[in-house]
Design an enzyme around this catalytic site. Sequence first.
Site, PDB file in Angstrom:
ATOM      1  N   GLU A  97    -109.949  19.693 -34.970  1.00 27.37           N
ATOM      2  CA  GLU A  97    -110.097  21.114 -35.248  1.00 27.37           C
ATOM      3  C   GLU A  97    -110.528  21.336 -36.692  1.00 27.37           C
ATOM      4  O   GLU A  97    -110.091  20.634 -37.607  1.00 27.37           O
ATOM      5  CB  GLU A  97    -108.789  21.854 -34.929  1.00 27.37           C
ATOM      6  CG  GLU A  97    -108.486  21.812 -33.443  1.00 27.37           C
ATOM      7  CD  GLU A  97    -107.214  22.546 -33.045  1.00 27.37           C
ATOM      8  OE1 GLU A  97    -107.092  22.863 -31.854  1.00 27.37           O
ATOM      9  OE2 GLU A  97    -106.354  22.797 -33.903  1.00 27.37           O
ATOM     10  N   CYS A 117    -102.382  12.169 -36.837  1.00 25.81           N
ATOM     11  CA  CYS A 117    -101.923  11.754 -38.166  1.00 25.81           C
ATOM     12  C   CYS A 117    -100.745  10.803 -38.004  1.00 25.81           C
ATOM     13  O   CYS A 117     -99.885  11.014 -37.147  1.00 25.81           O
ATOM     14  CB  CYS A 117    -101.503  12.962 -39.002  1.00 25.81           C
ATOM     15  SG  CYS A 117    -101.036  12.538 -40.701  1.00 25.81           S
ATOM     16  N   CYS A 121     -94.936  14.011 -40.747  1.00 23.93           N
ATOM     17  CA  CYS A 121     -94.207  15.068 -41.455  1.00 23.93           C
ATOM     18  C   CYS A 121     -93.583  15.987 -40.405  1.00 23.93           C
ATOM     19  O   CYS A 121     -94.257  16.425 -39.472  1.00 23.93           O
ATOM     20  CB  CYS A 121     -95.148  15.843 -42.374  1.00 23.93           C
ATOM     21  SG  CYS A 121     -95.900  14.811 -43.660  1.00 23.93           S
ATOM     22  N   SER A 203    -106.244  17.066 -50.206  1.00 25.25           N
ATOM     23  CA  SER A 203    -104.786  17.182 -50.163  1.00 25.25           C
ATOM     24  C   SER A 203    -104.195  15.895 -49.598  1.00 25.25           C
ATOM     25  O   SER A 203    -104.678  15.366 -48.597  1.00 25.25           O
ATOM     26  CB  SER A 203    -104.376  18.365 -49.282  1.00 25.25           C
ATOM     27  OG  SER A 203    -102.971  18.424 -49.135  1.00 25.25           O
ATOM     28  N   LEU A 226     -95.937  18.216 -51.530  1.00 30.16           N
ATOM     29  CA  LEU A 226     -94.632  17.769 -52.026  1.00 30.16           C
ATOM     30  C   LEU A 226     -93.505  18.218 -51.090  1.00 30.16           C
ATOM     31  O   LEU A 226     -92.776  17.402 -50.548  1.00 30.16           O
ATOM     32  CB  LEU A 226     -94.407  18.291 -53.442  1.00 30.16           C
ATOM     33  CG  LEU A 226     -93.259  17.649 -54.216  1.00 30.16           C
ATOM     34  CD1 LEU A 226     -93.486  16.156 -54.402  1.00 30.16           C
ATOM     35  CD2 LEU A 226     -93.071  18.332 -55.568  1.00 30.16           C
ATOM     36  N   HIS A 227     -93.304  19.524 -50.982  1.00 31.43           N
ATOM     37  CA  HIS A 227     -92.439  20.130 -49.965  1.00 31.43           C
ATOM     38  C   HIS A 227     -90.940  19.908 -50.138  1.00 31.43           C
ATOM     39  O   HIS A 227     -90.151  20.394 -49.315  1.00 31.43           O
ATOM     40  CB  HIS A 227     -92.848  19.685 -48.555  1.00 31.43           C
ATOM     41  CG  HIS A 227     -94.296  19.859 -48.266  1.00 31.43           C
ATOM     42  ND1 HIS A 227     -94.950  21.066 -48.433  1.00 31.43           N
ATOM     43  CD2 HIS A 227     -95.243  18.967 -47.847  1.00 31.43           C
ATOM     44  CE1 HIS A 227     -96.224  20.921 -48.117  1.00 31.43           C
ATOM     45  NE2 HIS A 227     -96.428  19.664 -47.771  1.00 31.43           N
ATOM     46  N   CYS A 346    -101.963  26.685 -41.698  1.00 33.23           N
ATOM     47  CA  CYS A 346    -101.498  25.407 -42.236  1.00 33.23           C
ATOM     48  C   CYS A 346    -100.399  24.811 -41.362  1.00 33.23           C
ATOM     49  O   CYS A 346     -99.421  25.474 -41.041  1.00 33.23           O
ATOM     50  CB  CYS A 346    -100.977  25.618 -43.656  1.00 33.23           C
ATOM     51  SG  CYS A 346    -100.334  24.126 -44.429  1.00 33.23           S
TER      52      CYS A 346
END
Length: 378
Positions: A97, A117, A121, A203, A226-227, A346
């Site tokens: 996408e 991926c 995460c 990123s 980072l998060h 996102c």
Amino acid sequence: MTNAIDKKVNLLDLNREGIKEFFREMGEKPFRAEQVMKWLYHFCVDDFDEMTNLNKALREKLKQVAEIRAPEVREQQQSSDGTIKFAMTLFDGQDVETVWIPEGDRATLCVSSQVGCALECTFCSTGAQGFNRNLSVAEIIGQVWRVNQLLGAYGKTGIKPVTNVVMMGMGEPLLNLNNVVPAMELMLDDLGFGLSKRRVTLSTSGVVPALEKLRERIDVMLAISLHAPDDELRNEIVPINKKYNIEEFLASSRRYVEQSKAQRKVTVEYVMLDHVNDSTDQAHALAKTLKDTPSKINLIPFNPFPGSDYGRSSNSRIDRFAKVLMEYGLTVMVRKTRGDDIDAACGQLVGDVIDRTKRILKRQQKQRGGEAIAVKTT
């Protein structure tokens, strides 16, 4: 020319030096490569017969040994805010996408670098679906090429739809470094899309060795995912942190920015997860974690997806978090959510892509008699 007749070379797979070498092997002058690049990227031409400043003999020769092939748009959805999500079919039938986000006189394209991926995460829909494969150079730059062609490219309508590119779509770009870098070179090249360094952003979630290599190869804007303010929480929600912790990640990011001519501060991305990483204590901890890193912080409201365990932080919690950071003199922005009504925001990029990909893989496996399909991750 190696295998040129047996297998056509996709010119979108080649950066400037690659195309020049291709033409040298054909016995042509290097300026012919420059002419073709202008047709490819300034006019989004995919038919050699339209390249009218090439002689007929060369056009016929190119038809025999080369092709211009980009991902095809299988489906597109437009959000109420103007954002468009494209389901792009790759050369093996799988999908990724790509999201086009218009805002004033700029339009940003969010580009994918992998099918799925591997980083897992916990707040990201793509990561929850697993990894399949890396995209080729042509499949990466081809997303920009196809959207430019579709929305009205150079020389056709006078519109230049893609003014900015963010490598923030499906996948971890630094796990596909050898294809992502040539694609970004084509984004920057004056004979390519001619974007400035400040208009191309990569990123990463923190593949530190690859970030060190990136610093040696290209200069674009860097954003770091980072998060979390500390390793304990980041280990839980961004598992790659167990391999490359926050201190290593920030140190590598500082080295990148110190060498960069594109930026002076690291862009820190921080998704706001309700009552997970959004307390005022965590804001203080984040500010202290970043005290040695010149940074600007992008707070990203979480975008829910089916099966997610997280909720979006309230506006009041986001505001309090931002105010604490600003008390430390940090630059803070709250990202405006775009395209969430079409699952284009996102962390939402997956849609039915992975389900379709799994069906294709099962079909391919059946055709190969159940043989396992090897997947490269670096």
